[in-house]
Design a protein around this motif. Structure first.
Motif, PDB file in Angstrom:
ATOM      1  N   LYS A  31      -3.822   6.923   4.309  1.00 52.07           N
ATOM      2  CA  LYS A  31      -4.619   7.217   3.121  1.00 52.07           C
ATOM      3  C   LYS A  31      -5.128   5.942   2.456  1.00 52.07           C
ATOM      4  O   LYS A  31      -6.305   5.858   2.078  1.00 52.07           O
ATOM      5  CB  LYS A  31      -3.774   8.019   2.130  1.00 52.07           C
ATOM      6  N   ASN A  32      -4.272   4.934   2.320  1.00 54.20           N
ATOM      7  CA  ASN A  32      -4.624   3.750   1.537  1.00 54.20           C
ATOM      8  C   ASN A  32      -5.256   2.626   2.342  1.00 54.20           C
ATOM      9  O   ASN A  32      -5.983   1.806   1.778  1.00 54.20           O
ATOM     10  CB  ASN A  32      -3.382   3.212   0.818  1.00 54.20           C
ATOM     11  N   SER A  49       0.803  -1.233   0.000  1.00 56.51           N
ATOM     12  CA  SER A  49       0.000   0.000   0.000  1.00 56.51           C
ATOM     13  C   SER A  49       0.828   1.271   0.000  1.00 56.51           C
ATOM     14  O   SER A  49       0.297   2.356   0.212  1.00 56.51           O
ATOM     15  CB  SER A  49      -0.938  -0.001   1.213  1.00 56.51           C
ATOM     16  N   ASP A  67       3.690   3.795  -2.180  1.00 60.43           N
ATOM     17  CA  ASP A  67       4.172   4.126  -3.518  1.00 60.43           C
ATOM     18  C   ASP A  67       5.657   4.452  -3.419  1.00 60.43           C
ATOM     19  O   ASP A  67       6.050   5.548  -3.029  1.00 60.43           O
ATOM     20  CB  ASP A  67       3.389   5.334  -4.056  1.00 60.43           C
ATOM     21  N   ALA A  79      -3.056  -0.614  -3.983  1.00 65.73           N
ATOM     22  CA  ALA A  79      -3.762  -0.134  -2.786  1.00 65.73           C
ATOM     23  C   ALA A  79      -5.099  -0.847  -2.589  1.00 65.73           C
ATOM     24  O   ALA A  79      -5.482  -1.154  -1.456  1.00 65.73           O
ATOM     25  CB  ALA A  79      -3.976   1.380  -2.883  1.00 65.73           C
ATOM     26  N   LYS A 120      -5.992  -3.178   0.618  1.00 62.97           N
ATOM     27  CA  LYS A 120      -7.149  -2.939   1.492  1.00 62.97           C
ATOM     28  C   LYS A 120      -7.935  -4.233   1.715  1.00 62.97           C
ATOM     29  O   LYS A 120      -8.354  -4.542   2.846  1.00 62.97           O
ATOM     30  CB  LYS A 120      -8.050  -1.876   0.860  1.00 62.97           C
TER      31      LYS A 120
END
Length: 575
Positions: free
Chosen positions: A441-442, A348, A350, A396, A400
């Motif tokens: 965020k992810n 997740s 980058d 991502a 999740k």
């Protein structure tokens, strides 16, 4: 040196490397761009003329900065780049590594290798002495290596496994036998050391330059547990002796006039401040207070890399090195005892965005553990033979989903509190905060970050007092094994709690190796897949580059393929 032809062939195939603990940039364990070939010098010194009295500065004092105080100056206990830098000033192994990355005579003036590659006979150098004038003997190495392997040594040396190549060493270290005479190392006489290996190990000569295999002065060590903590109680066999150490402030070394090659040591003194701020270190360099800045002894702030590369183009260097930056999971604590949760965290982030926007030093995203510059076969790197793109992808959405599945398996409605641990450093902090933001965020997961001073941080990882911790690993020699044998069950540098009989078996088979070099490489590739693709024990982030600044008048500094630096033959020109 007498080497048998088949041994030369294997050596060329596997390219004997050198040592670093730990370590790419400052504060790495071992050992933390324009590509530079292994063994080239840090500022082009490979092609420089030899120093002459005419061009030497009157004051041969080299000034550096260390971003952290070495946790130890006992070779048996060392495990990091800061200790490696300091110990290299003070000690010398049987071999040393030259500017081309090849092992050359050090404390041993020559060696012979048997036809089967199992027996090494080292001849001690005539005239080699300790700093107190005592001769360096074969017994000094036997004593030092027994001390590393002795299960009663406290604390237990984490790098004892680097001696497991020796016949009977593992059995003695694990307590299977208490008879050290069963270990394949003995002093035939004061000037002859015989070492018998379990399996042919082409990189063994390179290993003899590693700090764990340094000799120690027996009468100094015995009966004085604090011998490695004070300059006045250290007796060493290297180019410099320690003359000052103010904890948390500064360290100093003076040329060892009893060193066998003292005539070729031009520096009279080395001084190092201990300042854990890349911004302060860079300011010191620009202000003329220090002669070298950056990795592996210190660091240049990420936001200054680009401007400095332009402003000080002749002094700045960015080099690809054999070192990997990663986060390690404690697989024995919640929630990272669940494989799917570990994979979710790894998938997740980058990596390229982190490189472009945070680290800013042209690193390469990492999806495996073995760096791109580690040798494979037939002119290929190990990474060319076994691409890390096969191991996992950043995704991502899938991350999740894996997180939700892992939480369901563990019965979580929400994850327990999670803390990311890193050692005190401006650059490590920036990356930790950016990664934590991506996880929020992810994955929707709130992460706390915590920093610790270097020696405390090492202890926290060693004792398993973490959930996720940053880590870095630099090659101890130029072979994938320097990465892959870390994670065997109960390994001294395995902080994750990972224990897998299948992994251990693959490493055992690769150790045996024999003449089937392709199978050996495949065994290590299969082990790496278990480590990352199947179990995600660690989360690779990037393969290092090393940013540094060197004053134009500082010559003779060499770095090897792993990023380890050698100042011992450096000198200062008039300026």
């Amino acid at each position: 040196m007498k080497k048998k032809s088949w041994m030369l062939l294997l050596t060329l195939v596997l390219v004997i490397g050198t040592v670093l603990a730990g370590c790419g940039s400052a504060n790495e364990t071992n050992t933390d761009s324009a590509a530079t070939a292994p063994g080239t010098t840090d500022n082009g010194n490979a092609s420089e003329p030899a120093a002459t009295d005419a061009n030497l500065a009157a004051d041969q004092t080299l000034s550096l900065n260390l971003t952290a105080e070495p946790p130890t100056l006992d070779p048996a206990q060392a495990q990091d780049s800061q200790s490696n830098t300091a110990l290299r000033f003070m000690y010398e192994g049987l071999a040393t590594i030259d500017a081309e990355g090849n092992p050359v005579p050090g404390a041993a003036e020559s060696w012979d290798v048997s036809e089967d590659g199992l027996t090494y006979t080292f001849k001690m150098r005539e005239g080699a002495t300790w700093s107190n004038g005592d001769p360096v003997t074969a017994n000094d190495f036997v004593y030092a290596w027994q001390r590393v392997l002795n299960p009663e040594t406290v604390p237990a040396p984490v790098y004892a496994y680097q001696l497991y190549y020796i016949e009977g060493a593992e059995a003695y270290n694990t307590g299977e036998t208490t008879d050290f005479s069963t270990v394949g190392v003995k002093a035939v006489d004061e000037k002859t050391l015989e070492v018998k290996l379990t399996n042919p190990t082409p990189y063994f000569l390179g290993l003899t330059s590693f700090y764990t295999l340094y000799p120690v002065h027996q009468s100094t060590v015995e009966g004085n547990n604090a011998w490695a903590t004070k300059p006045e109680s250290m007796v060493v066999n290297g180019p410099f002796t320690m003359t000052s150490w103010t904890s948390g402030s500064e360290m100093g070394w003076t040329k060892n006039e009893n060193y066998w090659d003292a005539d070729n040591i031009k520096l009279s003194n080395i001084t190092a401040t201990i300042v854990n701020s890349g911004a302060t270190e860079t300011a010191k360099y620009q202000g003329g207070e220090i002669d070298y800045a950056g990795a592996p002894t210190g660091e240049i702030p990420t936001d200054q890399i680009q401007p400095l590369s332009q402003q000080l183009a002749d002094e700045f260097k960015l080099t690809n090195i054999a070192s990997t930056y990663y986060y390690e999971f404690n697989t024995e604590v919640e929630p990272f005892n669940n494989e799917k949760i570990r994979k979710a965290f790894a998938m997740s982030i980058d990596r390229q965005s982190l490189i472009d926007n945070v680290t800013k030093a042209s690193q390469t995203p990492a999806y495996g553990f073995v760096p791109t510059s580690i040798a494979g076969l037939n002119g290929q790197s190990f990474r060319d033979m076994h691409p890390d793109s096969e191991y996992f992808k950043e995704d991502a959405a899938q991350a999740k989903q894996l997180l939700e599945e892992g939480m369901k398996e563990e019965g979580y409605t929400t994850l327990p509190p999670i803390t990311l641990l890193y050692n005190t450093s401006e650059n490590h902090q920036k990356l930790a905060l950016a990664v934590a933001d991506m996880w929020k965020k992810n994955l929707g997961v709130e992460i706390q970050t915590r920093n610790e001073e270097w020696s405390v941080f090492l202890e926290s990882r060693k004792t398993g007092n973490f959930q996720i911790a940053r880590a870095g690993w630099s090659a101890d020699y130029n072979d994938p094994m320097t990465y892959m044998d870390m994670f065997v069950s109960g390994g001294g540098n395995n902080n994750t709690g990972y224990a897998d009989p299948a992994y251990d078996k693959l490493i055992e088979e690769a150790y045996k190796g024999g003449n089937d070099l392709e199978k050996r490489m495949q065994d290590m590739a299969d082990a790496e897949k278990l480590l990352i693709q199947e179990n995600m024990v660690i989360m690779p982030v990037y393969y290092y580059t090393q940013a540094s600044l060197t004053k134009p008048y500082l010559k003779g500094v060499t770095t090897d393929f792993s990023g380890a630096i050698d100042f011992t033959r450096a000198y200062l020109e008039e300026h």
